[in-house]
Design a protein around this motif. Structure first.
Motif, PDB file in Angstrom:
ATOM      1  N   ARG A   1     -19.956 -26.324 -19.293  1.00 20.35           N
ATOM      2  CA  ARG A   1     -18.777 -25.794 -18.101  1.00 20.35           C
ATOM      3  C   ARG A   1     -17.885 -26.342 -18.541  1.00 20.35           C
ATOM      4  NH1 ARG A   1     -17.576 -25.331 -11.919  1.00 20.35           N
ATOM      5  NH2 ARG A   1     -15.624 -24.224 -12.098  1.00 20.35           N
TER       6      ARG A   1
ATOM      7  N   GLU B   1     -13.506 -22.389 -16.007  1.00 13.13           N
ATOM      8  CA  GLU B   1     -12.879 -22.120 -14.164  1.00 13.13           C
ATOM      9  C   GLU B   1     -14.466 -20.770 -13.622  1.00 13.13           C
ATOM     10  OE1 GLU B   1      -9.494 -20.175 -13.342  1.00 13.13           O
ATOM     11  OE2 GLU B   1      -8.729 -21.488 -14.545  1.00 13.13           O
ATOM     12  N   LEU B   2     -14.328 -21.276 -12.498  1.00 13.89           N
ATOM     13  CA  LEU B   2     -15.345 -20.295 -11.741  1.00 13.89           C
ATOM     14  C   LEU B   2     -15.241 -20.277  -9.952  1.00 13.89           C
ATOM     15  CD1 LEU B   2     -18.518 -19.610 -11.574  1.00 13.89           C
ATOM     16  CD2 LEU B   2     -18.783 -22.112 -11.125  1.00 13.89           C
ATOM     17  N   SER B   3     -15.123 -18.843  -9.834  1.00 13.74           N
ATOM     18  CA  SER B   3     -15.290 -18.751  -8.121  1.00 13.74           C
ATOM     19  C   SER B   3     -16.096 -18.167  -7.872  1.00 13.74           C
ATOM     20  CB  SER B   3     -13.703 -17.577  -8.756  1.00 13.74           C
ATOM     21  OG  SER B   3     -13.816 -16.573  -9.144  1.00 13.74           O
ATOM     22  N   VAL B   4     -16.201 -18.246  -7.166  1.00  9.64           N
ATOM     23  CA  VAL B   4     -17.187 -17.675  -5.624  1.00  9.64           C
ATOM     24  C   VAL B   4     -16.440 -17.116  -5.046  1.00  9.64           C
ATOM     25  CG1 VAL B   4     -19.327 -17.879  -4.218  1.00  9.64           C
ATOM     26  CG2 VAL B   4     -19.216 -18.781  -6.183  1.00  9.64           C
ATOM     27  N   ASP B   5     -16.189 -15.190  -4.578  1.00  7.10           N
ATOM     28  CA  ASP B   5     -15.798 -14.904  -3.060  1.00  7.10           C
ATOM     29  C   ASP B   5     -14.389 -15.656  -3.396  1.00  7.10           C
ATOM     30  OD1 ASP B   5     -14.986 -13.118  -1.652  1.00  7.10           O
ATOM     31  OD2 ASP B   5     -16.040 -14.470   0.134  1.00  7.10           O
ATOM     32  N   ASN B   6     -13.717 -15.534  -4.026  1.00  2.00           N
ATOM     33  CA  ASN B   6     -11.716 -15.897  -4.128  1.00  2.00           C
ATOM     34  C   ASN B   6     -12.055 -17.302  -3.869  1.00  2.00           C
ATOM     35  OD1 ASN B   6     -11.199 -13.309  -5.421  1.00  2.00           O
ATOM     36  ND2 ASN B   6     -11.402 -13.083  -2.833  1.00  2.00           N
ATOM     37  N   ALA B   7     -12.845 -17.715  -4.096  1.00  2.00           N
ATOM     38  CA  ALA B   7     -12.930 -19.817  -3.776  1.00  2.00           C
ATOM     39  C   ALA B   7     -13.014 -20.712  -4.603  1.00  2.00           C
ATOM     40  CB  ALA B   7     -13.389 -19.993  -3.025  1.00  2.00           C
ATOM     41  N   GLU B   8     -12.427 -21.169  -5.492  1.00  2.00           N
ATOM     42  CA  GLU B   8     -12.651 -21.831  -7.004  1.00  2.00           C
ATOM     43  C   GLU B   8     -13.345 -22.694  -7.051  1.00  2.00           C
ATOM     44  OE1 GLU B   8      -9.891 -23.845 -10.464  1.00  2.00           O
ATOM     45  OE2 GLU B   8      -8.475 -22.246  -9.166  1.00  2.00           O
ATOM     46  N   ILE B   9     -14.195 -23.315  -7.580  1.00  2.00           N
ATOM     47  CA  ILE B   9     -15.187 -23.993  -7.569  1.00  2.00           C
ATOM     48  C   ILE B   9     -14.639 -25.365  -8.340  1.00  2.00           C
ATOM     49  CG2 ILE B   9     -17.665 -25.353  -7.920  1.00  2.00           C
ATOM     50  CD1 ILE B   9     -17.382 -22.978  -6.161  1.00  2.00           C
ATOM     51  N   PRO B  10     -14.635 -26.458  -7.765  1.00  2.00           N
ATOM     52  CA  PRO B  10     -13.907 -27.468  -9.079  1.00  2.00           C
ATOM     53  C   PRO B  10     -14.868 -28.082  -9.517  1.00  2.00           C
ATOM     54  CG  PRO B  10     -14.099 -27.948  -6.313  1.00  2.00           C
ATOM     55  CD  PRO B  10     -14.914 -26.390  -6.841  1.00  2.00           C
TER      56      PRO B  10
ATOM     57  N   SER C   1     -19.755 -29.045 -10.920  1.00  2.00           N
ATOM     58  CA  SER C   1     -20.612 -29.150 -12.460  1.00  2.00           C
ATOM     59  C   SER C   1     -20.748 -30.763 -12.514  1.00  2.00           C
ATOM     60  CB  SER C   1     -19.541 -28.344 -13.348  1.00  2.00           C
ATOM     61  OG  SER C   1     -19.973 -27.250 -13.035  1.00  2.00           O
TER      62      SER C   1
END
Length: 63
Positions: A22, A28-37, A41
């Motif tokens: 990653r 890009e990774l998002s969970v429930d419209n919240a982007e994970i920086p 990772s």
């Protein structure tokens, strides 16, 4: 090395490699419209990699 120790070490290594993938591919990774920086990772690579390495070294020392 006991079978369970080997399985856990391999699973931790796979998790670490997926986090590294990653970071390298800048996915890009998002969970429930919240982007994970990306730094999450980076930690997700370092911590499981160190744990996997430690398990392998510990099991070799006991042999």
């Amino acid at each position: 090395m006991k079978p369970y120790t080997k399985i856990v070490a391999v699973l931790l290594a796979v998790v670490a490699l997926l986090h590294l993938l990653r970071v390298v591919l800048n996915l890009e990774l998002s969970v429930d419209n919240a982007e994970i920086p990306i730094w999450v990772s980076v930690l997700g690579f370092i911590i499981p990699a160190v744990l996997s390495y430690g398990l392998v070294k510990e099991s070799q020392a006991k042999s």
